[in-house]
Write an enzyme that holds these catalytic residues in place. Structure first.
Site, short mmCIF file in Angstrom:
data_model
loop_
_atom_site.label_atom_id
_atom_site.label_comp_id
_atom_site.label_asym_id
_atom_site.label_seq_id
_atom_site.Cartn_x
_atom_site.Cartn_y
_atom_site.Cartn_z
N LYS A 199 74.44 28.34 11.90
CA LYS A 199 75.67 28.12 11.90
C LYS A 199 75.94 26.58 11.11
CE LYS A 199 79.24 26.29 13.42
NZ LYS A 199 79.87 25.42 12.37
N GLU A 274 68.96 16.27 17.54
CA GLU A 274 68.82 14.93 16.63
C GLU A 274 70.24 14.69 16.48
OE1 GLU A 274 66.02 14.33 15.76
OE2 GLU A 274 64.58 15.92 15.48
N CYS A 308 72.12 9.62 9.07
CA CYS A 308 71.96 9.53 10.61
C CYS A 308 70.85 8.01 10.68
CB CYS A 308 71.05 10.55 11.21
SG CYS A 308 69.76 11.22 10.28
N GLU A 406 78.50 4.32 15.92
CA GLU A 406 78.45 4.89 14.70
C GLU A 406 79.60 5.38 13.66
OE1 GLU A 406 76.92 9.04 14.47
OE2 GLU A 406 75.24 8.57 13.47
P1 NAD Z 1 79.22 17.38 14.62
O1 NAD Z 1 78.61 17.14 15.96
O2 NAD Z 1 80.68 17.23 14.74
O3 NAD Z 1 78.89 19.07 14.29
C1 NAD Z 1 77.55 19.30 14.00
C2 NAD Z 1 77.64 20.94 14.08
O4 NAD Z 1 77.98 21.09 15.39
C3 NAD Z 1 78.63 21.53 13.35
O5 NAD Z 1 77.95 22.61 12.78
C4 NAD Z 1 79.55 21.75 14.08
O6 NAD Z 1 80.53 23.06 13.66
C5 NAD Z 1 78.89 22.23 15.43
N1 NAD Z 1 79.72 22.06 16.71
C6 NAD Z 1 80.58 21.19 17.04
N2 NAD Z 1 81.26 21.61 18.21
C7 NAD Z 1 80.35 22.50 18.86
C8 NAD Z 1 80.38 23.16 19.99
N3 NAD Z 1 81.21 22.77 21.10
N4 NAD Z 1 79.22 24.01 20.33
C9 NAD Z 1 78.38 24.17 19.09
N5 NAD Z 1 78.57 23.78 18.08
C10 NAD Z 1 79.36 22.76 17.89
O7 NAD Z 1 78.62 16.59 13.57
P2 NAD Z 1 78.80 16.11 12.06
O8 NAD Z 1 80.31 15.34 12.07
O9 NAD Z 1 78.95 17.47 11.45
O10 NAD Z 1 77.40 15.32 11.70
C11 NAD Z 1 77.33 14.05 11.68
C12 NAD Z 1 76.66 13.64 12.89
O11 NAD Z 1 75.30 14.42 12.95
C13 NAD Z 1 76.30 12.06 13.26
O12 NAD Z 1 76.58 11.72 14.59
C14 NAD Z 1 75.00 11.78 12.52
O13 NAD Z 1 74.15 10.77 13.11
C15 NAD Z 1 74.37 13.12 13.25
N6 NAD Z 1 73.10 13.54 12.50
C16 NAD Z 1 71.96 13.31 12.86
C17 NAD Z 1 70.71 13.29 12.49
C18 NAD Z 1 69.28 13.16 13.18
O14 NAD Z 1 68.36 13.83 12.65
N7 NAD Z 1 69.37 12.50 14.29
C19 NAD Z 1 70.68 13.98 11.20
C20 NAD Z 1 71.89 14.24 10.59
C21 NAD Z 1 73.13 13.73 11.12
#
Ligand code: NAD
Length: 516
Positions: A199, A274, A308, A406
């Site tokens: 997804k 992550e 990230c 962040e």
């Molecule tokens: P997000 O949490 O908004 O979304 C991530 C994914 O989760 C998307 O596919 C979204 O559709 C899905 N999602 C959202 N709500 C959900 C739910 N209730 N149930 C299941 N899935 C759901 O994050 P984002 O804004 O897309 O990405 C940015 C974030 O990702 C930042 O906080 C960044 O630090 C983090 N990130 C972490 C790493 C790491 O390896 N630690 C790597 C890249 C990004």
């Protein structure tokens, strides 16, 4: 994927405001379930925009519970059939290597589409596409070389580990470097023999659609890879809550991770998380200043700051603080912001207007919390698109929101420190613990500080380069579990212990005594 397409003329951008539209851009993106491209059962769609024009260029099927169910059932059938899970490691590795070849062969096209959809600078998107190929090649090598434990209890028993894939894995990914981060989950899960449902993030579904042709051409059996587009709270939520997804590998925001963790509790799913970061870069007075400047600039402004592991808090020892801030700000002001398709661009457009507004909100907060020394708003020559001049705040106290939270954009906080103890205290004074960076020419101190930083990964006099064998993951609010190398294969595998007696069995003979 993949209804054909609005005809467009490719352009080489010269004017930074010019919109480059890739040729053959799809106008509708579908799910891929059981080897077929499909729309949602109820026909729902959502709009997908590009961050340079902020205009919708495509619709995507918006997956609901019924679509997720169809995808999970298909994945389960493929898994149960053994068509992939029971293939010898070498046979799986061949397919993985073909996937890597196909990704490499289309890296320029992949990068072009990724840049169009995300606003990432084209040169950096190209590097991410190549890294995605490397992820598949790496796990192909690893499964062929893998050994498992066996223990001999002298004269009595042999115990060995029977490794087997867990089953259906749900993979949920964010919008920053989407194609590469998808490969990060797809490669080890498929290598392990699992079937998957991906997804991807709703802001950036375009590059995920490219996996369909790549996997099909590489010979991955039908049903092993399934793709469901959709909104997190709908498609993502359904995937997390589905009875048959045994594992959830999630990358995204900490708050989303917490919700998914709660939602997975009912079925006790395996979780890899992550999450977000607010990583410190600690620069001591004896550091190689030139190298530290290069690295701390790249560390927060590459990938548009949507990274990230960004070193978004720079802690600088007081005796070099003023010089550092001055030189850092001068370099930040000189960074080329512009059309992401232009190879000269260093910072492109932020992914989506909603995210752009959020980052701008932090810039305004920062103006009340620190001293603005570079950037602070939209560059004058870029009136449309989600552009932000690289923004630097100095003298930021550790209580500031821009120090603690962040931001996930090209915004950095610089804070002075007095001595080593002060540096470590400031470095650890946030809820996150993903990465850390240390710059010093005193290696004893370097190791000491690196080991004191509460972070899953620390780079000492170096920056964000990671050998794929090393662990990746955060501590505190930055994540749960470590992936990377064999750790990733462990996550997607059961390790069943089989105990075998060698020789006669000697068991206490319950119920065998003479009752008379
Ligand atoms: P997000 O949490 O908004 O979304 C991530 C994914 O989760 C998307 O596919 C979204 O559709 C899905 N999602 C959202 N709500 C959900 C739910 N209730 N149930 C299941 N899935 C759901 O994050 P984002 O804004 O897309 O990405 C940015 C974030 O990702 C930042 O906080 C960044 O630090 C983090 N990130 C972490 C790493 C790491 O390896 N630690 C790597 C890249 C990004």
């Amino acid at each position: 994927m993949t209804t054909p397409t609005t005809p467009t003329t490719p352009t080489t951008p010269t004017d930074p405001t010019e919109r480059h539209v890739p040729q053959g851009l799809p106008t509708h993106l579908q799910h891929f379930i059981d080897g077929e491209l499909r729309d949602s059962v109820d026909g729902a769609t959502f709009g997908v925009l590009d961050p340079v024009s902020n205009e919708d260029y495509a619709t995507a099927a918006a997956g609901q519970a019924a679509d997720v169910d169809a995808a999970v059932q298909a994945a389960q059938r493929a898994f149960d059939s053994g068509v992939w899970a029971e293939k010898p490691a070498r046979a799986r590795a061949r397919v993985l290597n073909r996937i890597a070849d196909l990704v490499e062969a289309s890296d320029t096209r992949l990068a072009e589409l990724e840049t169009f959809d995300t606003g990432l600078p084209i040169t950096q998107a190209l590097g991410q596409a190549q890294r995605a190929a490397e992820n598949f090649r790496f796990f192909a090598d690893l499964i062929v070389a893998q050994t498992d434990d066996a223990y001999k209890v002298p004269g009595k028993q042999i115990n060995y580990v029977n490794r087997k894939p867990v089953g259906v894995a749900g993979l949920i990914t964010p919008w920053n470097t989407p194609f590469m981060l998808e490969s990060w989950k797809l490669a080890p899960s498929i290598a392990s023999g699992c079937s998957v449902v991906l997804k991807p993030a709703e802001f950036t579904p375009l590059s995920a659609s490219l996996w369909v042709d790549i996997f099909t051409e590489a010979g991955l059996p039908k049903g092993v890879f399934n793709l469901v587009n959709g909104i997190g709270e709908e498609a993502g939520d359904a995937l997390v809550k589905h009875l048959r997804t045994r594992l959830i590998s999630f990358t995204g925001e900490t708050t989303t991770g917490q919700l998914i963790f709660r939602n997975s509790a009912t079925h006790l799913k395996g979780m890899s998380m992550e999450l977000g970061g607010k990583s410190p870069a600690v620069v001591f007075a004896d550091a190689d200043l030139e190298a530290a400047l290069d690295s701390t600039l790249f560390g927060v402004f590459s990938l548009n700051g949507e990274r990230c592991t960004a070193g978004s808090r720079i802690l600088v020892q007081r005796s070099i603080y003023d010089e550092f801030v001055e030189r850092y700000a001068a370099r930040a002001k000189n960074i080329v912001v512009g059309n992401p398709h232009d190879p000269r661009t260093e910072v492109g457009a932020l992914v989506h207007p909603e995210h752009y507004e959020r980052v701008l909100g932090y810039v305004e907060v920062g103006k009340t919390e620190g001293r603005l020394v570079a950037g602070g708003g939209r560059p004058e020559n870029l009136p449309v698109g989600n552009y932000l001049a690289p923004t630097v705040f100095a003298d930021v106290p550790s209580t500031a929101r821009i120090f603690q939270e962040e931001i996930f954009g090209p915004v950095v906080a610089i804070t002075p420190f007095e001595d080593e103890a002060d540096a470590v205290r400031l470095a650890n004074d946030v809820k996150y613990g993903l990465a850390g960076y240390v710059w010093t020419s005193d290696l004893t101190r370097g190791h000491r500080v690196a080991q004191s930083i509460e972070a899953g990964m620390v780079w000492l006099n170096s920056h964000n380069v990671r050998d794929l064998r090393s662990p990746f993951g955060g501590v505190k609010a930055s994540g749960l579990g470590h992936e990377g190398g064999y750790r990733s294969l462990d996550f997607y595998s059961e390790q069943q212990a089989v105990h075998v007696t060698l020789g006669d069995v000697h068991t206490a003979r319950f119920g065998a005594h003479d009752t008379h």
